[in-house]
Design a protein around this motif. Structure first.
Motif, PDB file in Angstrom:
ATOM      1  N   ASP A  53      -5.332 -13.712  15.105  1.00 12.56           N
ATOM      2  CA  ASP A  53      -4.465 -12.512  14.043  1.00 12.56           C
ATOM      3  C   ASP A  53      -5.023 -12.887  12.604  1.00 12.56           C
ATOM      4  N   PHE A  54      -4.723 -12.434  11.861  1.00  7.87           N
ATOM      5  CA  PHE A  54      -4.062 -12.305  10.649  1.00  7.87           C
ATOM      6  C   PHE A  54      -3.588 -11.872  10.202  1.00  7.87           C
ATOM      7  N   GLN A  55      -2.357 -12.745   9.207  1.00  8.16           N
ATOM      8  CA  GLN A  55      -1.353 -12.240   8.624  1.00  8.16           C
ATOM      9  C   GLN A  55      -1.327 -11.650   7.267  1.00  8.16           C
ATOM     10  N   PRO A  56      -1.243 -10.932   6.293  1.00  3.56           N
ATOM     11  CA  PRO A  56      -1.627 -10.570   4.883  1.00  3.56           C
ATOM     12  C   PRO A  56      -0.484 -11.168   4.733  1.00  3.56           C
ATOM     13  N   PHE A 271       6.422  -6.933   5.325  1.00  3.97           N
ATOM     14  CA  PHE A 271       5.138  -6.515   5.053  1.00  3.97           C
ATOM     15  C   PHE A 271       4.287  -5.866   6.553  1.00  3.97           C
ATOM     16  N   SER A 272       4.182  -7.197   6.903  1.00  2.02           N
ATOM     17  CA  SER A 272       3.421  -7.540   8.205  1.00  2.02           C
ATOM     18  C   SER A 272       3.062  -8.340   9.319  1.00  2.02           C
ATOM     19  N   LYS A 273       3.573  -7.372  10.476  1.00  3.11           N
ATOM     20  CA  LYS A 273       3.640  -8.908  11.747  1.00  3.11           C
ATOM     21  C   LYS A 273       2.150  -9.794  11.262  1.00  3.11           C
ATOM     22  N   PRO A 274       1.075 -10.526  12.249  1.00  7.27           N
ATOM     23  CA  PRO A 274      -0.090 -10.987  12.083  1.00  7.27           C
ATOM     24  C   PRO A 274      -0.685  -9.741  12.614  1.00  7.27           C
ATOM     25  N   ASP A 279      -7.615  -4.517  12.676  1.00  7.15           N
ATOM     26  CA  ASP A 279      -6.602  -3.746  11.948  1.00  7.15           C
ATOM     27  C   ASP A 279      -6.263  -4.737  10.490  1.00  7.15           C
ATOM     28  N   PHE A 280      -7.147  -5.596  10.728  1.00  7.29           N
ATOM     29  CA  PHE A 280      -6.636  -6.538   9.496  1.00  7.29           C
ATOM     30  C   PHE A 280      -8.144  -5.363   8.666  1.00  7.29           C
ATOM     31  N   PRO A 289     -11.683   5.301  12.951  1.00  5.49           N
ATOM     32  CA  PRO A 289     -10.438   7.059  12.900  1.00  5.49           C
ATOM     33  C   PRO A 289      -9.606   6.544  14.049  1.00  5.49           C
ATOM     34  N   SER A 290      -9.254   5.334  15.267  1.00  2.00           N
ATOM     35  CA  SER A 290      -8.499   4.801  15.288  1.00  2.00           C
ATOM     36  C   SER A 290      -6.774   3.597  15.416  1.00  2.00           C
ATOM     37  N   TRP A 291      -6.902   3.464  13.918  1.00  2.00           N
ATOM     38  CA  TRP A 291      -6.071   2.502  12.982  1.00  2.00           C
ATOM     39  C   TRP A 291      -5.316   2.912  13.241  1.00  2.00           C
ATOM     40  N   GLN A 292      -4.080   2.135  13.355  1.00  2.00           N
ATOM     41  CA  GLN A 292      -2.388   2.605  12.790  1.00  2.00           C
ATOM     42  C   GLN A 292      -2.016   2.048  11.909  1.00  2.00           C
ATOM     43  N   GLN A 293      -1.464   2.374  10.779  1.00  2.00           N
ATOM     44  CA  GLN A 293      -0.499   1.962  10.053  1.00  2.00           C
ATOM     45  C   GLN A 293       0.048   0.781  10.220  1.00  2.00           C
ATOM     46  N   PRO A 294      -0.125  -0.647  10.116  1.00  2.00           N
ATOM     47  CA  PRO A 294       1.069  -1.576  10.685  1.00  2.00           C
ATOM     48  C   PRO A 294       2.190  -1.532   9.460  1.00  2.00           C
ATOM     49  N   ARG A 295       3.069  -1.615   9.990  1.00  2.00           N
ATOM     50  CA  ARG A 295       3.924  -1.586   9.153  1.00  2.00           C
ATOM     51  C   ARG A 295       4.830  -2.074   8.053  1.00  2.00           C
TER      52      ARG A 295
END
Ligand code: C2E
Ligand code: MG
Length: 310
Positions: A53-56, A271-274, A279-280, A289-295
């Motif tokens: 996973d990747f965390q910003p 900002f965001s979970k991993p 998603d990253f 198209p199916s991607w959902q904005q992370p928090r």
């Protein structure tokens, strides 16, 4: 029964002899689970069960995404999704850490370069290094090979070494870090403040970034000592021309306080979970198209470079 009595006897001997020890079924179950995990780990890479996973990380002054951290996960066939704390200590004890660590490095570089070749504006990505990996003299050559093979520029790779691991390194590991830094790779101290830092030792390492340990960020608004400590760490880092990143930022109030202290960057659930690789990638600017904005916190923009260091 004799078997269990034997196990209790061995534990008594291990704990210093001339003592008695009861057999405990719970302890035995934990030992069996550990042995199972150890043997499953050997096949995990082959079975594609390990993934990242990747965390910003966010540049506080601009609110832009400025880098990320690759975090290893394991889809265990019997225990389900496992986080590193549940299997990395076993990997370290059993030696599996070396192939897993090599895979993490290669996979991170491979993904970043693949995104870049799709014309995505990539950001530097941090990979965590254990003390065992750092002791491996072949590490700089192996990383140089990975960079050549994947085509990734060294400036997009950052290695995170925990403060406690760093303080217990030999001169050979200092040379390893210098060789890595000479390749153009950034070096960060993780969990800064939580270990037994020696400023005399700090000078020996080619460090670019200090990552402040989450425990200080967590308590800084309630605990005056932690607040002073963070302030001191930020100034220490900046006076040494290092980038300072606060980890474990969960609230807007913490972010505001860090901003007022002049901290460079932040990482945390605010900002965001991993995120999964998909998603990253979307965060970097190319949405499937199916991607959902992370928090993301209000005002956070993504896809632009850091004001410092990046
Ligand atoms: P770390 O390097 O400090 O990584 C950050 C950890 O903090 C991650 O846990 C992340 O999910 C968690 N975190 C991030 N923001 C927040 C927040 O706001 N609040 C809270 N409570 N937690 C937050 P994760 O993924 O479980 O990783 C744990 C540790 O495992 C990492 O700590 C790192 O030391 C180690 N690790 C992860 N991947 C690797 C790897 O590939 N190699 C090695 N050697 N160690 C790894
Ligand atoms: Mg880390």
């Amino acid at each position: 029964m004799i078997n269990n009595a034997d196990k209790a006897m061995y534990l008594a001997k291990k704990n210093g002899r001339n003592r008695y020890q009861f057999f405990k079924a719970k302890r035995d179950a934990a030992r069996i689970q550990r042995t199972d995990i150890e043997s499953q780990l050997h096949g995990a890479l082959k079975d594609d069960a390990i993934f990242l996973d990747f965390q910003p990380k966010i540049d506080i002054a601009t609110g832009y995404l400025c880098s990320g951290e690759a975090l290893v996960r394991w889809r265990n066939p019997t225990l389900g999704l496992m986080l590193p704390s549940a299997f990395m200590p076993i990997a370290e004890a059993s030696g599996s850490i070396v192939p897993i660590g090599h895979w993490v490095l290669r996979e991170t570089c491979r993904r970043l370069q693949a995104w870049r070749e799709k014309d995505v504006e990539i950001v530097p990505m941090a990979v965590n290094m254990s003390a065992i990996e750092l002791r491996d003299k072949t590490l700089p050559a192996r990383i140089a090979d990975i960079l050549t093979e994947t085509g990734l520029e060294a400036r997009f790779l950052e290695l995170e070494v925990t403060e406690s691991d760093l303080m217990h390194q030999s001169d050979a590991s200092v040379s390893t870090l210098v060789a890595l830094s000479d390749l153009g790779i950034h070096i960060a101290i993780d969990d800064f403040g939580a270990g037994s830092v020696s400023l005399k030792h700090l000078k020996r390492f080619p460090i670019d970034t200090l990552n402040i340990a989450p425990c200080f960020v967590h308590d800084m608004l309630e605990n005056a000592e932690d607040a002073s400590f963070i302030n001191a760490l930020i100034h220490l880092g900046q006076n040494l021309a290092l980038r300072v990143i606060a980890k474990g930022v969960e609230t807007q109030a913490q972010l505001d306080h860090l901003k007022s202290l002049g901290c460079d960057g932040a990482q945390g659930f605010l900002f965001s979970k991993p995120l999964s690789a998909t998603d990253f990638l979307a965060l970097l600017g190319h949405d499937p198209p199916s991607w959902q904005q992370p928090r993301m916190a209000p005002g956070i923009t993504v896809g632009s470079p850091c004001s410092r260091g990046g």
